[in-house]
Write a protein that holds these residues in place. Structure first.
Motif, PDB file in Angstrom:
ATOM      1  N   THR A  98       0.878  -1.072  -0.088  1.00 26.10           N
ATOM      2  CA  THR A  98       0.095  -0.067   0.162  1.00 26.10           C
ATOM      3  C   THR A  98       0.867   1.343   0.047  1.00 26.10           C
ATOM      4  N   SER A  99       2.267   1.048  -0.032  1.00 25.98           N
ATOM      5  CA  SER A  99       3.131   2.192  -0.120  1.00 25.98           C
ATOM      6  C   SER A  99       4.196   1.785  -1.114  1.00 25.98           C
ATOM      7  N   GLY A 100       3.726   2.102  -2.414  1.00 23.16           N
ATOM      8  CA  GLY A 100       4.301   1.575  -3.328  1.00 23.16           C
ATOM      9  C   GLY A 100       5.605   2.738  -3.530  1.00 23.16           C
ATOM     10  N   PRO A 101       6.405   2.180  -4.615  1.00 23.51           N
ATOM     11  CA  PRO A 101       7.666   2.864  -5.129  1.00 23.51           C
ATOM     12  C   PRO A 101       7.557   4.334  -5.346  1.00 23.51           C
ATOM     13  N   ASN A 134      -6.764  16.197  -3.858  1.00 22.42           N
ATOM     14  CA  ASN A 134      -6.371  15.666  -2.800  1.00 22.42           C
ATOM     15  C   ASN A 134      -5.736  14.283  -2.909  1.00 22.42           C
ATOM     16  N   ASN A 135      -4.842  14.032  -1.739  1.00 19.75           N
ATOM     17  CA  ASN A 135      -4.327  12.713  -1.843  1.00 19.75           C
ATOM     18  C   ASN A 135      -5.107  11.474  -0.988  1.00 19.75           C
ATOM     19  N   PRO A 136      -5.506  10.538  -1.561  1.00 21.77           N
ATOM     20  CA  PRO A 136      -4.873  10.106  -2.659  1.00 21.77           C
ATOM     21  C   PRO A 136      -5.751  10.290  -3.726  1.00 21.77           C
ATOM     22  N   ALA A 137      -5.015  10.515  -4.804  1.00 26.05           N
ATOM     23  CA  ALA A 137      -5.643  10.879  -6.030  1.00 26.05           C
ATOM     24  C   ALA A 137      -6.278   9.562  -6.548  1.00 26.05           C
ATOM     25  N   ILE A 138      -7.652   9.487  -6.804  1.00 25.84           N
ATOM     26  CA  ILE A 138      -8.034   8.306  -7.031  1.00 25.84           C
ATOM     27  C   ILE A 138      -8.944   8.207  -8.419  1.00 25.84           C
ATOM     28  N   TYR A 154      -8.383   1.286  -5.607  1.00 21.24           N
ATOM     29  CA  TYR A 154      -7.425   0.552  -6.215  1.00 21.24           C
ATOM     30  C   TYR A 154      -6.695   1.585  -7.282  1.00 21.24           C
ATOM     31  N   ASN A 155      -7.226   2.528  -7.419  1.00 22.22           N
ATOM     32  CA  ASN A 155      -6.127   3.783  -8.385  1.00 22.22           C
ATOM     33  C   ASN A 155      -5.565   4.641  -7.663  1.00 22.22           C
ATOM     34  N   PRO A 166       2.267   4.875  -5.941  1.00 19.87           N
ATOM     35  CA  PRO A 166       1.198   4.158  -5.875  1.00 19.87           C
ATOM     36  C   PRO A 166       0.755   4.181  -4.452  1.00 19.87           C
ATOM     37  N   ALA A 167      -0.317   4.069  -3.829  1.00 16.98           N
ATOM     38  CA  ALA A 167      -0.791   4.069  -2.723  1.00 16.98           C
ATOM     39  C   ALA A 167      -1.917   2.953  -2.404  1.00 16.98           C
ATOM     40  N   ASP A 168      -1.856   1.777  -3.323  1.00 18.19           N
ATOM     41  CA  ASP A 168      -2.519   0.557  -3.201  1.00 18.19           C
ATOM     42  C   ASP A 168      -1.723  -0.617  -3.735  1.00 18.19           C
ATOM     43  N   SER A 169      -2.200  -1.750  -3.559  1.00 14.27           N
ATOM     44  CA  SER A 169      -1.152  -2.945  -3.939  1.00 14.27           C
ATOM     45  C   SER A 169      -1.975  -3.274  -5.247  1.00 14.27           C
TER      46      SER A 169
END
Length: 195
Positions: A98-101, A134-138, A154-155, A166-169
């Motif tokens: 959930t905390s991508g690169p 706003n974060n996260p952008a979805i 998921y986006n 990315p903020a999702d797996s």
């Protein structure tokens, strides 16, 4: 092509015949590897166009027919090069967490396009901070289909002052071990192309 340096991203399309939109990221996807802007396919070996690789002055179309097109064909090419403080192009490998690169663009992105290139098949996704301030952008759009905007966790992408992550797996942006290509343009460019 007039950019003065090797293009970082190229879109190509025949104007007089039905065919795919070809997308290449020279230096990232070489050896005839290409994606199709109008399809969810992963990168594919298509040596019938844009080979040899682009240079700082020339982008060539191979003399062979492209996907069975008759020759000659009338083409249009859209070529971009990386400009510090204005645009960034590259690739990253997803972590599946959930905390991508973190992808350092050197500026706060206003518009980000991501495509899963190697590892599986998935849509193109466009995120921007106008529709998702706003974060996260979805809120994501997919240029390869006619679907309505998707606003789903998921986006999720976190946009920062110097890049994004990315903020999702989910594999849309961050599948574990999958390779993604991206294009990003600055919210407040610090540098512009010469006039």
């Amino acid at each position: 092509h007039g950019l003065g340096i090797t293009p970082s991203m190229v879109f190509a399309k025949t104007r007089d015949q039905a065919a795919n939109w070809y997308v290449q990221f020279p230096g990232i996807m070489d050896g005839g590897r290409t994606l199709y802007l109008n399809a969810a396919d992963g990168d594919t070996q298509d040596v019938t166009w844009a080979t040899p690789a682009a240079t700082s002055s020339v982008l060539k179309v191979n003399s062979q027919n492209v996907s069975g097109l008759s020759s000659p064909s009338d083409w249009v090419f859209y070529c971009w090069s990386e400009v510090p403080g204005f645009s960034s192009f590259g690739a990253y490998v997803g972590s599946g967490t959930t905390s991508g690169p973190f992808i350092n663009t050197g500026f706060k992105p206003r518009w980000i396009m991501v495509k899963l290139a190697v590892g599986s098949i998935d849509d193109w996704f466009i995120i921007d901070t106008k529709r998702s301030p706003n974060n996260p952008a979805i809120s994501a759009l997919s240029p390869n289909n006619t679907n309505a905007e998707q606003s789903a966790s998921y986006n999720s992408v976190n946009v920062t002052s110097n890049g994004f992550s990315p903020a999702d797996s989910n594999q849309n942006f961050n599948g574990n071990g999958y390779t993604y290509i991206y294009a990003a343009f600055a919210e407040t460019p610090t540098q512009f192309l010469p006039q």
